[in-house]
Design an enzyme around this catalytic site. Structure first.
Site, short mmCIF file in Angstrom:
data_model
loop_
_atom_site.label_atom_id
_atom_site.label_comp_id
_atom_site.label_asym_id
_atom_site.label_seq_id
_atom_site.Cartn_x
_atom_site.Cartn_y
_atom_site.Cartn_z
N HIS A 403 0.82 -1.22 0.00
CA HIS A 403 0.00 0.00 0.00
C HIS A 403 0.85 1.26 0.00
O HIS A 403 0.34 2.35 -0.26
CB HIS A 403 -0.98 -0.01 1.19
CG HIS A 403 -0.39 0.40 2.49
ND1 HIS A 403 0.04 -0.49 3.45
CD2 HIS A 403 -0.17 1.63 3.02
CE1 HIS A 403 0.50 0.16 4.50
NE2 HIS A 403 0.38 1.46 4.27
N ASP A 459 -0.26 -7.56 1.82
CA ASP A 459 0.25 -6.19 1.72
C ASP A 459 1.78 -6.22 1.72
O ASP A 459 2.43 -5.95 2.73
CB ASP A 459 -0.29 -5.38 2.91
CG ASP A 459 0.01 -3.89 2.79
OD1 ASP A 459 0.42 -3.45 1.70
OD2 ASP A 459 -0.19 -3.17 3.78
N SER A 565 4.25 2.76 8.18
CA SER A 565 3.83 1.72 7.24
C SER A 565 5.00 1.22 6.40
O SER A 565 5.85 1.99 5.97
CB SER A 565 2.75 2.26 6.29
OG SER A 565 1.54 2.42 6.96
#
Length: 618
Positions: A403, A459, A565
């Protein structure tokens, strides 16, 4: 008479100000200015007065019609009066019956555009669950409690803060639908709603395991069916074709798995399941769409005889990747030059090891230099900004979250030319001369089954560097775990470590310097039981994820936050002193919220995909 008071000092000052203004050239005051002068000073013991004010408000404005000034007399606050007056003017057309008028005033139904609505409907008219107003996932809201403080943007309840002509709405939890109207009751019109409910087909997806007897165990290793088409619709190549035989020659395939015709099989025990080679570039492969049973690796499959306390696990390290395609670093991975190689411990690793024996960074602390030499900063070229975290797994390859590369709801679809990586960094913003290395990217590989539309399943993305990066005291790769390491360490209650330059807390502040750290942050977080992870969210959890964080009753706090992230969740093996990357920071509902946890991509589950990509393109 005991409750009667003299004017007092505040009253005298207000009166003096009023007299002064009257005698000046400005004879008449604006209504708001006059009301601010007449506003009474609030007292600490105001319980009785609050009741009196409520009584006054009901008498003046409910039983009879009132003016703005009369409402202000009862509420004593310009802001409260403005909020009340906005609802009052909207609801004035439904004064009778009284019950309808009160429902309108208290926001239990919608009038006109529904700006007055304060109810608890939290699904859209098509049945999509609403996103929390304070959340940035899956959509980054431009409307929030800071931009619209009087709009009562609580939880994920439908509201109309921007006076939308279609009525109350919300941001949705569906990444493909940014915002949608809600079906809320209309005041005074029983049975009517602002928009008609039109639920989408398919219904909600619960966190349920596949039904017993209808799923394949061992990720399809024993599958003997005739499926010969991949998830993407590509026909499989026969296993005895020249391209497939050439590619299979150097693979560690299980001889018990019979490679028949061109049927999907799982000869290398890929945790992703059955697959096959397909036409295209040499080495192209795709996975097949079969129904696999949910089988935890680590977490629930725990053998007491192989526990940390028992110390029975083999400490010998075995390499997994082909050095020709993977590059250098695996044989020496996870041994930090400034710590393990000098037989030194960092200040908090004891907390991790103690947790093994005993059973986005918020609330973290500044990291020691060299504590995470595999930490990588994924950096956007234009505008120049920190995009995500990542990790170095060899001198040629970097691991991050998909992502960070591709997420259409946030207009993300980066190419190799948009990004670069900064390795060996400690400071978030300063260029660290003679320490950090800046590397361009040759190619980005996003997992082909990455599911951004629903739950960020798989992911994960691989970044191939244009040139190998030289190792140093501050640049060194982390290990990727094998099954034995995962089974031994990935246990509920055991702690792992997250590092990153993400926000220090969740906030809507416009002063970004208040929440961004100056140096790399570190936090140690306990792994959470899978049922607790599932129960904490409405988002469908897969076995390609695990969650970590502190529970509601824990005294310690901490979490990953926005900007972390793509970074690593690592654990140190007490058997061989190496650090292993168990997870990739993936998603969470806010930062360090009680009852919520951070979710991480399960690296071991996707390790065979990593190997296949590296073997093909390395």
């Amino acid at each position: 008479m005991s409750h009667v008071r003299g004017l007092g000092l505040p009253g005298c000052l207000a009166l003096a100000a009023l007299v002064s203004l009257v005698h000046s050239q400005h004879v008449f005051l604006a209504p708001q200015q006059a009301l601010s002068l007449l506003q009474r000073v609030r007292r600490a013991n105001s319980g009785f007065l609050e009741e009196l004010r409520k009584g006054n408000l009901e008498r003046e404005c409910v039983e009879e019609q009132c003016s703005y000034e009369e409402a202000f007399e009862a509420l004593e606050s310009p802001q409260d009066t403005d909020v009340f007056w906005a609802k009052y003017t909207v609801c004035d057309s439904v004064r009778k019956p009284r019950e309808t008028f009160m429902d309108c005033l208290e926001g239990r139904c919608a009038m006109d555009l529904g700006v007055n609505y304060l109810g608890t409907v939290n699904v859209t008219h098509t049945g999509i669950q609403c996103q929390l107003w304070r959340s940035r996932y899956p959509h980054k809201p431009e409307i929030n409690s800071t931009t619209h403080p009087g709009a009562d943007l609580k939880e994920n309840f439908c509201r109309n803060p921007d006076s939308s002509t279609t009525g109350p709405w919300c941001y949705t939890t569906d990444p493909t639908v940014r915002r949608e109207e809600c079906s809320v009751p209309v005041c005074g019109q029983e049975g009517r709603t602002t928009v008609v409910m039109t639920p989408r087909s398919g219904g909600s997806k619960d966190n349920l395991s596949p039904p017993l007897g209808q799923c394949l165990t061992e990720r399809g290793r024993l599958y003997q069916g005739n499926l010969a088409v991949t998830t993407l619709g590509s026909p499989c190549l026969p296993w005895n074709s020249l391209p497939a035989k050439t590619l299979s020659k150097y693979q560690d395939f299980d001889p018990e798995v019979k490679l028949v015709e061109n049927f999907c099989r799982n000869p290398d025990w890929d945790e992703e399941g059955a697959w096959c080679y397909v036409a295209g570039q040499p080495g192209d492969f795709e996975y097949c769409n079969l129904n696999y049973c949910e089988e935890a690796v680590g977490e629930e499959n725990y053998d007491v005889d192989e526990s940390i306390a028992g110390r029975t696990t083999d400490a010998e390290f075995h390499t997994f990747f082909n050095e020709k395609t993977f590059g250098l670093g695996e044989a020496d991975c996870g041994l930090r030059p400034l710590f393990e190689k000098k037989s030194l411990k960092d200040t908090t690793e004891k907390e991790l090891l103690d947790s093994y024996i005993d059973g986005r960074i918020v609330e973290g602390w500044d990291a020691e230099k060299g504590i995470a030499p595999w930490q990588v900063m994924l950096f956007r070229k234009s505008p120049q900004e920190l995009l995500c975290g990542a990790s170095l797994i060899s001198d040629r390859w970097v691991l991050t979250a998909a992502h960070c590369i591709l997420y259409p709801p946030w207009d993300k679809n980066f190419t190799e030319n948009d990004l670069l990586v900064r390795i060996g960094k400690h400071s978030r913003t300063r260029y660290e001369r003679n320490v950090e290395k800046i590397s361009m990217l040759e190619k980005i590989y996003v997992h082909p089954r990455y599911n951004w539309r629903e739950n960020l399943d798989r992911d994960i993305a691989l970044l191939k560097l244009k040139k190998p990066v030289p190792f140093s005291d501050y640049i060194h790769p982390v290990c990727l775990p094998d099954k034995q390491t995962v089974t031994s360490l990935l246990r509920a209650g055991y702690k792992g470590r997250v590092t990153g330059w993400g926000n220090l807390r969740e906030t809507w502040t416009t002063n970004i310097n208040e929440i961004q750290p100056s140096v790399l942050q570190v936090v140690n977080l306990p792994i959470v039981e899978r049922p607790v992870c599932k129960a904490s969210t409405r988002i469908r959890i897969t076995d390609n994820m695990f969650c970590a964080g502190f529970k509601v009753n824990d005294t310690k706090r901490g979490d990953a936050c926005e900007g972390d992230s793509g970074g690593p969740f690592v654990m140190k093996s007490p058997f061989n002193n190496r650090w292993y990357q168990m997870g990739i920071v993936s998603w969470g509902e806010g930062c360090d919220r009680k009852g919520k946890y951070g979710f991480y991509t399960h690296v071991f589950r996707l390790k065979r995909w990593i190997q296949k990509v590296i073997d093909q393109f390395g």
